[in-house]
Motif scaffolding. Structure first.
Motif, PDB file in Angstrom:
ATOM      1  N   THR A 222       0.835  -1.195   0.000  1.00  0.00           N
ATOM      2  CA  THR A 222       0.000   0.000   0.000  1.00  0.00           C
ATOM      3  C   THR A 222       0.875   1.251   0.000  1.00  0.00           C
ATOM      4  O   THR A 222       0.556   2.264  -0.644  1.00  0.00           O
ATOM      5  N   SER A 223       2.005   1.180   0.695  1.00  0.00           N
ATOM      6  CA  SER A 223       2.943   2.302   0.714  1.00  0.00           C
ATOM      7  C   SER A 223       3.497   2.562  -0.680  1.00  0.00           C
ATOM      8  O   SER A 223       3.633   3.720  -1.104  1.00  0.00           O
ATOM      9  N   PHE A 224       3.817   1.499  -1.383  1.00  0.00           N
ATOM     10  CA  PHE A 224       4.366   1.638  -2.725  1.00  0.00           C
ATOM     11  C   PHE A 224       3.339   2.262  -3.672  1.00  0.00           C
ATOM     12  O   PHE A 224       3.652   3.200  -4.420  1.00  0.00           O
ATOM     13  N   ARG A 225       2.114   1.784  -3.624  1.00  0.00           N
ATOM     14  CA  ARG A 225       1.070   2.331  -4.496  1.00  0.00           C
ATOM     15  C   ARG A 225       0.764   3.783  -4.142  1.00  0.00           C
ATOM     16  O   ARG A 225       0.524   4.619  -5.024  1.00  0.00           O
ATOM     17  N   THR A 226       0.790   4.091  -2.849  1.00  0.00           N
ATOM     18  CA  THR A 226       0.547   5.470  -2.427  1.00  0.00           C
ATOM     19  C   THR A 226       1.655   6.386  -2.924  1.00  0.00           C
ATOM     20  O   THR A 226       1.399   7.509  -3.382  1.00  0.00           O
ATOM     21  N   LEU A 227       2.884   5.910  -2.839  1.00  0.00           N
ATOM     22  CA  LEU A 227       4.015   6.709  -3.308  1.00  0.00           C
ATOM     23  C   LEU A 227       3.884   7.010  -4.801  1.00  0.00           C
ATOM     24  O   LEU A 227       4.122   8.140  -5.244  1.00  0.00           O
ATOM     25  N   LEU A 228       3.518   6.017  -5.587  1.00  0.00           N
ATOM     26  CA  LEU A 228       3.334   6.236  -7.019  1.00  0.00           C
ATOM     27  C   LEU A 228       2.248   7.275  -7.280  1.00  0.00           C
ATOM     28  O   LEU A 228       2.388   8.143  -8.153  1.00  0.00           O
ATOM     29  N   ALA A 229       1.171   7.206  -6.515  1.00  0.00           N
ATOM     30  CA  ALA A 229       0.067   8.144  -6.707  1.00  0.00           C
ATOM     31  C   ALA A 229       0.467   9.564  -6.320  1.00  0.00           C
ATOM     32  O   ALA A 229       0.143  10.531  -7.019  1.00  0.00           O
ATOM     33  N   VAL A 230       1.201   9.711  -5.224  1.00  0.00           N
ATOM     34  CA  VAL A 230       1.600  11.037  -4.740  1.00  0.00           C
ATOM     35  C   VAL A 230       2.494  11.741  -5.751  1.00  0.00           C
ATOM     36  O   VAL A 230       2.384  12.953  -5.984  1.00  0.00           O
ATOM     37  N   HIS A 231       3.402  10.974  -6.396  1.00  0.00           N
ATOM     38  CA  HIS A 231       4.372  11.576  -7.309  1.00  0.00           C
ATOM     39  C   HIS A 231       3.989  11.418  -8.776  1.00  0.00           C
ATOM     40  O   HIS A 231       4.835  11.580  -9.660  1.00  0.00           O
ATOM     41  N   LEU A 232       2.742  11.118  -9.026  1.00  0.00           N
ATOM     42  CA  LEU A 232       2.316  10.847 -10.399  1.00  0.00           C
ATOM     43  C   LEU A 232       2.567  12.027 -11.330  1.00  0.00           C
ATOM     44  O   LEU A 232       2.947  11.846 -12.492  1.00  0.00           O
ATOM     45  N   ASP A 233       2.341  13.250 -10.858  1.00  0.00           N
ATOM     46  CA  ASP A 233       2.490  14.426 -11.715  1.00  0.00           C
ATOM     47  C   ASP A 233       3.738  15.230 -11.383  1.00  0.00           C
ATOM     48  O   ASP A 233       3.807  16.426 -11.653  1.00  0.00           O
ATOM     49  N   GLN A 234       4.733  14.577 -10.791  1.00  0.00           N
ATOM     50  CA  GLN A 234       5.965  15.259 -10.422  1.00  0.00           C
ATOM     51  C   GLN A 234       7.153  14.663 -11.180  1.00  0.00           C
ATOM     52  O   GLN A 234       7.150  13.470 -11.496  1.00  0.00           O
ATOM     53  N   PRO A 235       8.171  15.475 -11.470  1.00  0.00           N
ATOM     54  CA  PRO A 235       9.331  14.988 -12.235  1.00  0.00           C
ATOM     55  C   PRO A 235      10.310  14.210 -11.359  1.00  0.00           C
ATOM     56  O   PRO A 235      11.422  14.672 -11.077  1.00  0.00           O
ATOM     57  N   VAL A 236       9.916  13.048 -10.906  1.00  0.00           N
ATOM     58  CA  VAL A 236      10.780  12.225 -10.071  1.00  0.00           C
ATOM     59  C   VAL A 236      11.364  11.083 -10.887  1.00  0.00           C
ATOM     60  O   VAL A 236      10.846  10.721 -11.946  1.00  0.00           O
TER      61      VAL A 236
ATOM     62  N   LEU B 206      27.865  -0.811   1.118  1.00  0.00           N
ATOM     63  CA  LEU B 206      27.226  -1.838   0.305  1.00  0.00           C
ATOM     64  C   LEU B 206      27.791  -1.822  -1.105  1.00  0.00           C
ATOM     65  O   LEU B 206      27.934  -0.759  -1.714  1.00  0.00           O
ATOM     66  N   ASN B 207      28.096  -3.009  -1.611  1.00  0.00           N
ATOM     67  CA  ASN B 207      28.521  -3.153  -2.998  1.00  0.00           C
ATOM     68  C   ASN B 207      27.287  -3.438  -3.841  1.00  0.00           C
ATOM     69  O   ASN B 207      26.680  -4.494  -3.729  1.00  0.00           O
ATOM     70  N   SER B 208      26.891  -2.483  -4.653  1.00  0.00           N
ATOM     71  CA  SER B 208      25.635  -2.631  -5.377  1.00  0.00           C
ATOM     72  C   SER B 208      25.691  -1.868  -6.684  1.00  0.00           C
ATOM     73  O   SER B 208      26.597  -1.064  -6.941  1.00  0.00           O
ATOM     74  N   SER B 209      24.713  -2.122  -7.518  1.00  0.00           N
ATOM     75  CA  SER B 209      24.547  -1.389  -8.766  1.00  0.00           C
ATOM     76  C   SER B 209      23.102  -0.935  -8.854  1.00  0.00           C
ATOM     77  O   SER B 209      22.210  -1.511  -8.232  1.00  0.00           O
ATOM     78  N   HIS B 210      22.856   0.108  -9.619  1.00  0.00           N
ATOM     79  CA  HIS B 210      21.500   0.605  -9.750  1.00  0.00           C
ATOM     80  C   HIS B 210      21.180   0.857 -11.212  1.00  0.00           C
ATOM     81  O   HIS B 210      22.067   1.107 -12.028  1.00  0.00           O
ATOM     82  N   SER B 211      19.918   0.748 -11.542  1.00  0.00           N
ATOM     83  CA  SER B 211      19.468   0.988 -12.905  1.00  0.00           C
ATOM     84  C   SER B 211      18.188   1.799 -12.858  1.00  0.00           C
ATOM     85  O   SER B 211      17.373   1.669 -11.936  1.00  0.00           O
ATOM     86  N   SER B 212      18.010   2.654 -13.860  1.00  0.00           N
ATOM     87  CA  SER B 212      16.826   3.498 -13.929  1.00  0.00           C
ATOM     88  C   SER B 212      15.622   2.663 -14.325  1.00  0.00           C
ATOM     89  O   SER B 212      15.692   1.867 -15.275  1.00  0.00           O
ATOM     90  N   VAL B 213      14.524   2.834 -13.583  1.00  0.00           N
ATOM     91  CA  VAL B 213      13.299   2.106 -13.909  1.00  0.00           C
ATOM     92  C   VAL B 213      12.451   2.941 -14.840  1.00  0.00           C
ATOM     93  O   VAL B 213      12.001   2.502 -15.895  1.00  0.00           O
ATOM     94  N   SER B 214      12.184   4.178 -14.490  1.00  0.00           N
ATOM     95  CA  SER B 214      11.394   5.060 -15.328  1.00  0.00           C
ATOM     96  C   SER B 214      11.526   6.476 -14.802  1.00  0.00           C
ATOM     97  O   SER B 214      12.014   6.709 -13.700  1.00  0.00           O
ATOM     98  N   ARG B 215      11.060   7.408 -15.595  1.00  0.00           N
ATOM     99  CA  ARG B 215      11.033   8.794 -15.156  1.00  0.00           C
ATOM    100  C   ARG B 215       9.657   9.345 -15.438  1.00  0.00           C
ATOM    101  O   ARG B 215       9.176   9.309 -16.579  1.00  0.00           O
ATOM    102  N   MET B 216       9.020   9.844 -14.403  1.00  0.00           N
ATOM    103  CA  MET B 216       7.677  10.380 -14.565  1.00  0.00           C
ATOM    104  C   MET B 216       7.776  11.784 -15.139  1.00  0.00           C
ATOM    105  O   MET B 216       8.599  12.595 -14.702  1.00  0.00           O
ATOM    106  N   PRO B 217       6.988  12.136 -16.149  1.00  0.00           N
ATOM    107  CA  PRO B 217       7.066  13.446 -16.759  1.00  0.00           C
ATOM    108  C   PRO B 217       6.516  14.529 -15.859  1.00  0.00           C
ATOM    109  O   PRO B 217       5.703  14.281 -14.984  1.00  0.00           O
ATOM    110  N   SER B 218       6.995  15.736 -16.085  1.00  0.00           N
ATOM    111  CA  SER B 218       6.471  16.880 -15.342  1.00  0.00           C
ATOM    112  C   SER B 218       5.042  17.157 -15.760  1.00  0.00           C
ATOM    113  O   SER B 218       4.643  16.904 -16.906  1.00  0.00           O
ATOM    114  N   SER B 219       4.255  17.687 -14.835  1.00  0.00           N
ATOM    115  CA  SER B 219       2.886  18.026 -15.173  1.00  0.00           C
ATOM    116  C   SER B 219       2.872  19.267 -16.053  1.00  0.00           C
ATOM    117  O   SER B 219       3.759  20.114 -15.985  1.00  0.00           O
ATOM    118  N   ALA B 220       1.899  19.355 -16.906  1.00  0.00           N
ATOM    119  CA  ALA B 220       1.808  20.481 -17.837  1.00  0.00           C
ATOM    120  C   ALA B 220       1.520  21.753 -17.089  1.00  0.00           C
ATOM    121  O   ALA B 220       0.807  21.737 -16.090  1.00  0.00           O
TER     122      ALA B 220
END
Length: 327
Positions: free
Chosen positions: A183-197, A313-327
Motif C-alpha cells: 500500500t505504501s508503494f502504491r501510495t508513493l506512485l500516486a503522490v508523485h504521479l504528476d511530479q518529475p521524479v 554496500l557493494n551494489s549497482s542501480h538501474s533506472s526504472v522510469s522517469r515520470m514526466p512533469s505536469s503540464a
C-alpha cells in the motif's frame, strides 16, 4: 545415437528428435542454421550475422581454430529456449551436477559464489568442532537467470545454510524480517504521479553477506570444496548466509541501521519505508528483503546517497522510469 533421414534420435526415446539439417536454432548471439550432423548429437551450424561456422557440443560453441567460447545454445536438448524451462532442468543437489548437460556452467557459477564468500570473509579458518556445538550442513541452490526477453543469461549458484537443521530458541523479534507494505508503494506512485521524479532499482550484491551473524554458528565445508587433510574440521560463520533462521533479520537490521546513521528517517506504519529531505529535495527508499526501489527528485542528493551507500554496500542501480512533469 541412431541417425536416420538426417535426424538424430535419443537411444531410449525415439520420439525426441534433437536436430535435423536445415533446422533453425536460436542462440544468445542470433539465429543459426544446422548444416551438418555428428555422432551423439553434435552439430555444425552457420550463423547468420557473421557467416561463421561453429561446432556445437552440448551448451558450448567452438569457432574453428579458437579456444572454447561460451555462446549458449538455447535449445540445449529438447527445444528448450528460455530461462524458465532451463531452470526446471537444473539439479537440486550438488552430486547431480557431474553428469549434467550444463556442468561447466554450473561449476563456473559455484566457483564465482565460493570466491565471493571467501572475499567477504564469510567464515573463519578451519577448526575442530568446539565441545557442545553442532555443525550445520550447507547446500547449493542453482537458478537460471534471464535477460529482459526471458532468454537465459547465466546460471547462478548460491550457497545456503540448512536453516531447517538449526535448533535454536529464537524470539519472534530475532527471526522475523519486516517486508514492504505494498500500500505504501502504491501510495508513493500516486503522490508523485504528476511530479518529475526518477525511479531506480537497486541490486545489492551478495546482500546477506553484508551482515554479521549474532550467535556462534559452525558449518561444514560446502560440497565439492572439502580440503584434503581437513576432513572433520568445521568453520565458524562470520556472515549471514541465505537459509539461516535469522539471516533475513540480520540483513534488515544492518541495512536499516546504516540508513538511519546517515540521516534517513522511517515512518510509523511501514518499517521498510525510509526517507531523507534536504530542503525540497528528497530520496525515498522502499525495500522488500533485498529488493530496493529508490525515488528521488534531484540528481545531486541521489549522487550523495550513492556515494555514502558505496562505503558500506557493494551494489549497482538501474533506472526504472522517469515520470514526466505536469503540464
Amino acid at each position: 545415437c541412431t541417425i536416420h533421414k538426417s535426424k538424430i534420435w535419443h537411444v531410449n526415446d525415439k520420439s525426441k528428435c534433437r536436430y535435423s539439417i536445415g533446422d533453425r536454432i536460436e542462440t544468445k548471439y542470433g539465429s543459426a542454421t544446422v548444416t551438418k550432423l555428428y555422432h551423439q548429437g553434435d552439430i555444425e551450424a552457420l550463423w547468420d550475422y557473421d557467416n561463421k561456422k561453429a561446432t556445437v557440443k552440448g551448451s558450448k560453441v567452438w569457432y574453428p581454430g579458437e579456444e572454447p567460447v561460451k555462446y549458449r545454445i538455447d535449445n540445449i536438448e529438447v527445444g528448450i529456449s528460455n530461462a524458465d524451462e532451463i531452470d526446471k532442468m537444473l539439479p537440486r543437489f550438488h552430486h547431480q551436477i557431474y553428469n549434467h548437460a550444463l556442468y561447466d556452467d554450473i561449476k563456473d557459477a559455484e566457483d564465482i559464489e565460493y570466491q565471493t564468500l571467501v572475499n567477504m570473509n564469510a567464515w573463519s579458518e578451519a577448526m575442530p568442532l568446539p565441545a557442545g556445538e553442532k555443525a550445520l550442513a550447507t547446500t547449493w541452490n542453482y537458478k537460471a537467470k534471464s535477460d529482459a526477453n526471458g532468454k537465459l543469461s547465466k546460471i547462478k549458484a548460491r550457497l545456503c545454510l540448512r536453516g531447517d537443521l538449526q535448533k535454536i530458541n529464537l524470539e519472534m523479534k530475532d527471526s522475523y524480517s519486516p517486508v514492504l507494505n505494498f500500500t505504501s508503494f502504491r501510495t508513493l506512485l500516486a503522490v508523485h504521479l504528476d511530479q518529475p521524479v526518477k525511479y531506480y532499482q537497486l541490486d545489492i550484491e551478495a546482500a546477506y553477506l553484508t551482515s554479521s551473524v549474532r550467535r556462534d554458528t559452525y558449518i561444514t565445508m560446502p560440497q565439492g570444496r572439502q580440503v584434503e587433510g581437513q576432513e572433520g574440521f568445521v568453520y565458524k560463520l562470520n556472515k549471514a548466509l541465505y537459509g539461516g533462521a535469522d539471516s533475513g533479520r540480520c540483513f534488515y537490521d544492518e541495512f536499516k541501521q546504516f540508513h538511519m546513521e546517515i540521516g534517513f528517517q522511517d515512518i510509523h506504519h511501514d518499517q521498510c519505508f525510509l526517507h531523507i529531505y534536504k530542503g525540497e529535495h528528497f530520496v525515498k527508499i522502499l525495500f522488500h528483503v533485498d529488493d530496493v526501489i529508490i525515488v528521488t527528485n534531484n540528481d545531486d542528493i541521489f549522487d550523495w546517497y550513492i556515494d555514502r551507500k558505496s562505503t558500506r554496500l557493494n551494489s549497482s542501480h538501474s533506472s526504472v522510469s522517469r515520470m514526466p512533469s505536469s503540464a
